[in-house]
Design a protein around this motif. Structure first.
Motif, PDB file in Angstrom:
ATOM      1  N   ARG A 168       0.834  -1.204   0.000  1.00  0.00           N
ATOM      2  CA  ARG A 168       0.000   0.000   0.000  1.00  0.00           C
ATOM      3  C   ARG A 168       0.869   1.255   0.000  1.00  0.00           C
ATOM      4  N   SER A 169       1.952   1.210   0.752  1.00  0.00           N
ATOM      5  CA  SER A 169       2.874   2.346   0.765  1.00  0.00           C
ATOM      6  C   SER A 169       3.463   2.573  -0.618  1.00  0.00           C
ATOM      7  N   VAL A 170       3.844   1.490  -1.272  1.00  0.00           N
ATOM      8  CA  VAL A 170       4.445   1.584  -2.608  1.00  0.00           C
ATOM      9  C   VAL A 170       3.451   2.182  -3.597  1.00  0.00           C
ATOM     10  N   LEU A 171       2.203   1.739  -3.532  1.00  0.00           N
ATOM     11  CA  LEU A 171       1.179   2.259  -4.440  1.00  0.00           C
ATOM     12  C   LEU A 171       0.955   3.751  -4.213  1.00  0.00           C
ATOM     13  N   ILE A 172       0.847   4.159  -2.966  1.00  0.00           N
ATOM     14  CA  ILE A 172       0.635   5.577  -2.647  1.00  0.00           C
ATOM     15  C   ILE A 172       1.822   6.413  -3.115  1.00  0.00           C
ATOM     16  N   GLN A 173       3.019   5.921  -2.899  1.00  0.00           N
ATOM     17  CA  GLN A 173       4.219   6.642  -3.328  1.00  0.00           C
ATOM     18  C   GLN A 173       4.305   6.759  -4.845  1.00  0.00           C
ATOM     19  N   SER A 174       3.693   5.814  -5.559  1.00  0.00           N
ATOM     20  CA  SER A 174       3.742   5.854  -7.027  1.00  0.00           C
ATOM     21  C   SER A 174       3.004   7.064  -7.592  1.00  0.00           C
ATOM     22  N   PHE A 175       2.145   7.684  -6.783  1.00  0.00           N
ATOM     23  CA  PHE A 175       1.440   8.896  -7.202  1.00  0.00           C
ATOM     24  C   PHE A 175       2.220  10.160  -6.828  1.00  0.00           C
ATOM     25  N   GLY A 176       3.426   9.986  -6.308  1.00  0.00           N
ATOM     26  CA  GLY A 176       4.254  11.133  -5.964  1.00  0.00           C
ATOM     27  C   GLY A 176       4.005  11.686  -4.579  1.00  0.00           C
ATOM     28  N   VAL A 177       3.336  10.913  -3.740  1.00  0.00           N
ATOM     29  CA  VAL A 177       3.018  11.348  -2.377  1.00  0.00           C
ATOM     30  C   VAL A 177       3.982  10.686  -1.398  1.00  0.00           C
ATOM     31  N   GLU A 178       4.431  11.460  -0.423  1.00  0.00           N
ATOM     32  CA  GLU A 178       5.349  10.937   0.592  1.00  0.00           C
ATOM     33  C   GLU A 178       4.596  10.056   1.582  1.00  0.00           C
ATOM     34  N   VAL A 179       5.242   9.007   2.048  1.00  0.00           N
ATOM     35  CA  VAL A 179       4.672   8.123   3.066  1.00  0.00           C
ATOM     36  C   VAL A 179       5.623   8.055   4.255  1.00  0.00           C
ATOM     37  N   GLU A 180       5.076   8.208   5.448  1.00  0.00           N
ATOM     38  CA  GLU A 180       5.852   8.008   6.676  1.00  0.00           C
ATOM     39  C   GLU A 180       5.146   6.951   7.505  1.00  0.00           C
ATOM     40  N   ARG A 181       5.837   5.853   7.772  1.00  0.00           N
ATOM     41  CA  ARG A 181       5.269   4.745   8.533  1.00  0.00           C
ATOM     42  C   ARG A 181       5.703   4.863   9.993  1.00  0.00           C
TER      43      ARG A 181
END
Length: 214
Positions: free
Chosen positions: A115-128
């Motif tokens: 899910r993190s990878v998919l969200i990041q593919s749209f150019g959005v930063e992810v912090e877990r």
């Protein structure tokens, strides 16, 4: 974030949001409703049941409805932060890319990495982060980085956008006896219930359901 209270939710507000969702450049789908006999749902009682197929929705869930209205009400090119374990985050990221906005999704570290990878593919930063730290990280982003927090369920614009699903249900079933809505944070349930009750379906019973178990 818009404060939510019963007094601020009106039928005119929901109809305005429905129009925003229907005409959104995000391509929100008026998903089909099918009779239960077209599924493998085991029922012992004879009744007329329809199922709204939001699994066919853009980004894979109903979340895009609320997101479409949230982004329509905010300046394009903003800098937004949210917290999500997946579905809202996907819709948030999809909208951020479309509108050219900077975005960050704070995710619980227990969420699948895919899910993190998919969200990041749209150019959005992810912090877990640990689940207990989600809100602290969001507050840090708001205070230190001047981001705007978009809540994933407790937001008036979001709830009004989700109400579009209820409006679509009424187009097919104008006076339903019972409506059953999935419930996590409660944003979809609040929107659908408001749409149905404010449209005059006083006798309709509405149930929120959620999974049980560990």
């Amino acid at each position: 974030m818009s404060e939510v209270s019963a007094d601020t939710v009106t039928l005119d507000l929901l109809k305005e949001a429905w129009e925003e969702v229907r005409t959104s450049p995000l391509g929100v789908i008026n998903t089909p409703m099918i009779p239960w006999c077209q599924t493998t749902l085991p029922l012992q009682t004879i009744c007329n049941i329809h199922i709204k197929l939001e699994n066919l929705q853009r980004t894979g869930s109903f979340k895009i409805r609320g997101v479409a209205n949230q982004f329509a009400k905010r300046p394009k090119g903003g800098h937004f932060v949210t917290m999500s374990a997946g579905n809202y985050g996907k819709s948030f990221a999809y909208a951020s890319k479309h509108y050219g906005s900077k975005g960050k999704v704070v995710m619980p570290e227990t969420a699948p990495l895919s899910r993190s990878v998919l969200i990041q593919s749209f150019g959005v930063e992810v912090e877990r982060v640990p689940t207990s730290c989600l809100m602290n990280v969001v507050n840090r982003c708001v205070q230190e980085d001047s981001m705007t927090f978009l809540h994933s369920y407790d937001d008036l614009d979001l709830i009004a956008g989700h109400a579009s699903l209820g409006m679509e249900v009424l187009e097919v079933m104008p006076d339903p006896d019972v409506v059953v809505v999935c419930c996590g944070g409660g944003g979809l349930l609040a929107g659908v219930a408001a749409a149905i009750k404010l449209s005059g379906c006083d006798k309709t019973r509405i149930y929120g359901v959620e999974p049980t178990g560990g």
